[in-house]
Design an enzyme around this catalytic site. Structure first.
Site, PDB file in Angstrom:
ATOM      1  N   ASP A   1       0.863  -1.180   0.000  1.00 44.68           N
ATOM      2  CA  ASP A   1       0.000   0.000   0.000  1.00 44.68           C
ATOM      3  C   ASP A   1       0.907   1.240   0.000  1.00 44.68           C
ATOM      4  OD1 ASP A   1      -2.456   1.513   0.393  1.00 44.68           O
ATOM      5  OD2 ASP A   1      -1.771   1.801   2.442  1.00 44.68           O
TER       6      ASP A   1
ATOM      7  N   ALA B   1      -0.085   5.208   1.394  1.00 45.70           N
ATOM      8  CA  ALA B   1      -0.232   6.045   2.595  1.00 45.70           C
ATOM      9  C   ALA B   1      -0.369   5.180   3.840  1.00 45.70           C
ATOM     10  CB  ALA B   1      -1.440   6.966   2.468  1.00 45.70           C
TER      11      ALA B   1
ATOM     12  N   ALA C   1     -14.029   9.569   9.226  1.00 44.56           N
ATOM     13  CA  ALA C   1     -13.345   9.535   7.925  1.00 44.56           C
ATOM     14  C   ALA C   1     -12.420   8.335   7.811  1.00 44.56           C
ATOM     15  CB  ALA C   1     -12.565  10.829   7.709  1.00 44.56           C
TER      16      ALA C   1
ATOM     17  N   MET D   1     -11.188   3.549   5.466  1.00 42.55           N
ATOM     18  CA  MET D   1      -9.889   3.802   4.862  1.00 42.55           C
ATOM     19  C   MET D   1      -9.326   2.570   4.177  1.00 42.55           C
ATOM     20  SD  MET D   1      -7.931   6.263   4.216  1.00 42.55           S
ATOM     21  CE  MET D   1      -8.666   7.450   5.327  1.00 42.55           C
TER      22      MET D   1
ATOM     23  N   LYS E   1     -11.686   5.931  -3.373  1.00 45.17           N
ATOM     24  CA  LYS E   1     -12.208   7.137  -2.725  1.00 45.17           C
ATOM     25  C   LYS E   1     -13.691   7.388  -2.982  1.00 45.17           C
ATOM     26  CE  LYS E   1      -8.226   7.460  -0.984  1.00 45.17           C
ATOM     27  NZ  LYS E   1      -8.036   6.734   0.281  1.00 45.17           N
TER      28      LYS E   1
ATOM     29  N   HIS F   1     -15.292   5.034  -0.737  1.00 49.22           N
ATOM     30  CA  HIS F   1     -15.054   5.508   0.629  1.00 49.22           C
ATOM     31  C   HIS F   1     -16.129   6.524   1.027  1.00 49.22           C
ATOM     32  CE1 HIS F   1     -11.856   6.658   3.801  1.00 49.22           C
ATOM     33  NE2 HIS F   1     -12.953   7.333   4.097  1.00 49.22           N
TER      34      HIS F   1
ATOM     35  N   ARG G   1     -10.414  -2.293  -3.838  1.00 46.68           N
ATOM     36  CA  ARG G   1     -10.516  -3.001  -2.565  1.00 46.68           C
ATOM     37  C   ARG G   1     -11.954  -2.996  -2.026  1.00 46.68           C
ATOM     38  NH1 ARG G   1      -5.535   0.524  -0.241  1.00 46.68           N
ATOM     39  NH2 ARG G   1      -3.856  -0.598  -1.297  1.00 46.68           N
TER      40      ARG G   1
ATOM     41  N   ASP H   1      -1.879  -1.125   5.912  1.00 53.83           N
ATOM     42  CA  ASP H   1      -2.223  -0.608   7.244  1.00 53.83           C
ATOM     43  C   ASP H   1      -3.724  -0.536   7.473  1.00 53.83           C
ATOM     44  OD1 ASP H   1      -2.071   1.609   5.246  1.00 53.83           O
ATOM     45  OD2 ASP H   1      -2.798   2.811   6.924  1.00 53.83           O
TER      46      ASP H   1
END
Length: 269
Positions: free
Chosen positions: A10, A12, A44, A48, A52, A55, A160, A186
């Site tokens: 990944d 970030a 938010a 994650m 987006k 999201h 994802r 993460d």
């Protein structure tokens, strides 16, 4: 290591942007600018790792957000609302992401050592291509250049927690066995992505979304706070299905050797 062909990373919170700060703060700002609507950083962070647009859609379905949205607008969040927030989000994210492109401590050193062992480095992200093009360029200035990268909107199948971005790395890198790849992330959707692709998975507990603090904020925590946050982060990533969880990318080599030994014994994810 004789068996591991590739790691799929990944971005970030995994290699760059300690605490995965860039995406979360921009979601808060995008909702505010688009509709003068308030969401918290904690809200938010919940989806994650997803693409987006997805999201934002998932945020709109959270009970707390959906209730406030209905109170403010008298209706549920629509696809056109999501589109508007997404379009507001995009330029804000592109402006922010380069500022958070610095590698997480120890990440580049590990990556370079693995490359010296002929282990390939693939990557994928919840960021769309417009944002990734900015981030990839900025990260290269710091010395991070994976062998391949793919964005969340590159594939028709989706992103994802489906397996498609991870498997596209397998295809691009010419990997012989998917089981010889390790997905490192993460976030829960990123771990699920690796599992759905048939890969070993390693969760990163402290450097990214699971804790969600910058390095400076983490260092300012008391020993008791660190212990509690660490316990919660490890539990979250193991609950997502991670085969292994470590603090950060700097700590993966011992786990990789363990996975390599398992592969030698014929074990699979």
């Amino acid at each position: 290591m004789k068996n591991i062909e590739a790691i799929i990373l990944d971005w970030a919170g995994t290699v760059v942007d300690y605490g995965s700060v860039a995406p979360t703060t921009i979601f808060v700002e995008a909702f505010k600018q688009a509709y003068d609507f308030e969401i918290s950083l904690a809200e938010a962070r919940i989806p994650m790792g997803m693409g987006k647009w997805d999201h934002i859609a998932t945020l709109g379905k959270l009970e707390s957000v959906a209730s406030r949205w209905h109170s403010q607008f008298g209706r549920a969040m629509s696809d056109s609302d999501i589109d508007h927030i997404y379009q507001t989000f995009m330029p804000l994210q592109k402006a922010k992401v380069a500022d958070r492109a610095m590698p997480i401590p120890g990440a580049l050193e590990v990556i370079n050592r693995l490359k010296q062992q002929n282990i390939k480095v693939g990557s994928c992200s919840g960021y769309p291509r417009q944002v990734m093009e900015v981030l990839v360029s900025a990260a290269a200035d710091y010395g991070y250049q994976p062998d391949h990268w793919i964005a969340s909107d590159d594939l028709k199948a989706g992103s994802r927690p489906g397996p498609w971005m991870a498997l596209e790395n397998v295809n691009a890198l010419g990997i012989k066995k998917v089981a010889n790849c390790i997905k490192i992330d993460d976030s829960a959707p990123g771990i699920e992505e690796g599992l759905n692709a048939g890969m070993w998975t390693i969760g990163l507990a402290l450097s990214g979304n699971a804790v969600g603090l910058t390095e400076q904020e983490w260092q300012a925590c008391s020993a008791e706070q660190k212990q509690q946050l660490t316990r919660q982060a490890y539990q979250s990533l193991y609950s997502a299905g991670a085969h292994f969880v470590v603090d950060s990318l700097a700590d993966i080599e011992t786990v990789l050797m363990e996975i390599d030994a398992k592969l030698s014994r014929g074990e699979r994810p």
